[in-house]
Design an enzyme around this catalytic site. Structure first.
Site, short mmCIF file in Angstrom:
data_model
loop_
_atom_site.label_atom_id
_atom_site.label_comp_id
_atom_site.label_asym_id
_atom_site.label_seq_id
_atom_site.Cartn_x
_atom_site.Cartn_y
_atom_site.Cartn_z
CD GLN A 99 12.21 2.59 6.64
OE1 GLN A 99 13.37 2.50 6.98
NE2 GLN A 99 11.63 1.65 5.92
CB VAL A 101 5.60 9.25 2.02
CG1 VAL A 101 7.11 9.24 2.22
CG2 VAL A 101 5.22 8.37 0.83
CG HIS A 117 12.11 7.54 4.15
ND1 HIS A 117 12.07 6.21 3.78
CD2 HIS A 117 13.33 7.71 4.75
CE1 HIS A 117 13.20 5.60 4.15
NE2 HIS A 117 13.97 6.49 4.75
CB CYS A 125 10.06 25.79 -3.58
SG CYS A 125 10.75 26.92 -4.80
CB SER A 187 12.59 -5.16 3.33
OG SER A 187 13.08 -3.87 2.98
#
Ligand code: APR
Length: 237
Positions: A99, A101, A117, A125, A187
């Site tokens: 998850q 980035v 994610h 764009c 979590s």
């Protein structure tokens, strides 16, 4: 199972899904979302990470991403990223879905990472959806797409947005097929990890959760501790 039993169990599995969340990067100095990173400039992350917030004030959102890029650029992979990468390199049948980035799994040398994610280091764009890598830390001017000159947005899955189709399919297939799922530093409050675990569990996968706090992940075994301490023991290469 205790850690030694879990390590032996994982050693016998042919198909393992590993899901990582913000907590695996916290020992690298990157704030988690439901912790220190929950607010920025007095706004909650759930207000910032939305298409509506970007439409209303793209400068504010790009400033938030500049702030996050700067933190990540100063950070290094920690013992958990490194142990996980070394372990995965030495075997087949491991799928890593993150998850996160931040790109720290790649920097630790992880062979293949499914970024469910998106990535902090990619822009998209707003007109034609074309993505490109962009390693800038600051944006004196808002970034514009080299293809058509339209405004770019961070190539991140925000609240209320769909997961990227190909990565989602890959993650679902791995969850359906896994003999074991290891969740690290999530979590479980975001549907992505929780639903993959639920699918795996329905298919009788054994679920291991690594987290110093009690998470919402429906685990069979919980290892309460920091990822940087537990992962090198659990996934000894
Ligand atoms: N080792 C393991 N777990 C840790 C550590 C650590 N050193 N430090 C903190 N944690 C745990 C916390 O106890 C918490 O349960 O990591 C978890 C972090 O939770 P979240 O911040 O909710 O992260 P995550 O579940 O990945 O959800 C973040 O929410 O905002 C969205 O899409 C965004 O990907 C992001 C997602």
């Amino acid at each position: 199972m205790n850690i030694s039993q879990a390590r032996r169990f994982l050693g016998m599995c042919d198909r393992i899904l590993v899901i990582t969340g913000a907590g695996i990067s916290s020992e690298s100095g990157i704030p988690t979302f439901r912790g220190a990173g929950e607010r920025w400039r007095d706004r909650h992350v759930s207000e910032l990470a939305t298409p509506a917030a970007f439409e209303e004030d793209p400068r504010l959102i790009w400033d938030w991403y500049s702030y996050r890029r700067e933190i990540v650029a100063r950070s290094e992979p920690n013992a958990a990223h490194i142990a996980l990468a070394n372990w995965a390199k030495g075997r087949t049948g491991v799928t890593l879905v993150t998850q996160n980035v931040d790109g720290l799994h790649e920097r630790a040398g992880h062979p293949e990472v499914a970024h469910i994610h998106g990535s902090l280091w990619h822009n998209r764009c707003t007109e034609c959806d074309k993505e490109r890598e962009d390693l800038a830390l600051l944006y004196p001017e808002l970034p514009r797409s080299p293809c058509c000159g339209a405004l770019e947005r961070p190539a991140i899955v925000w609240f209320g947005e769909r997961l990227p189709a190909k990565t989602r399919e890959q993650a679902l297939a791995a969850a359906m097929d896994a003999e074991a799922i290891v969740t690290i530093g999530t979590s479980g409050k975001v549907a992505t990890a929780a639903s993959l675990v639920r699918i795996g569990k329905l298919r009788h996968a054994e679920i291991f959760d690594v987290n110093p706090e009690h998470s919402c992940i429906e685990a069979n075994s919980r290892f309460a501790g920091l990822a940087g301490e537990i992962i090198p023991q659990l996934l000894a290469a």
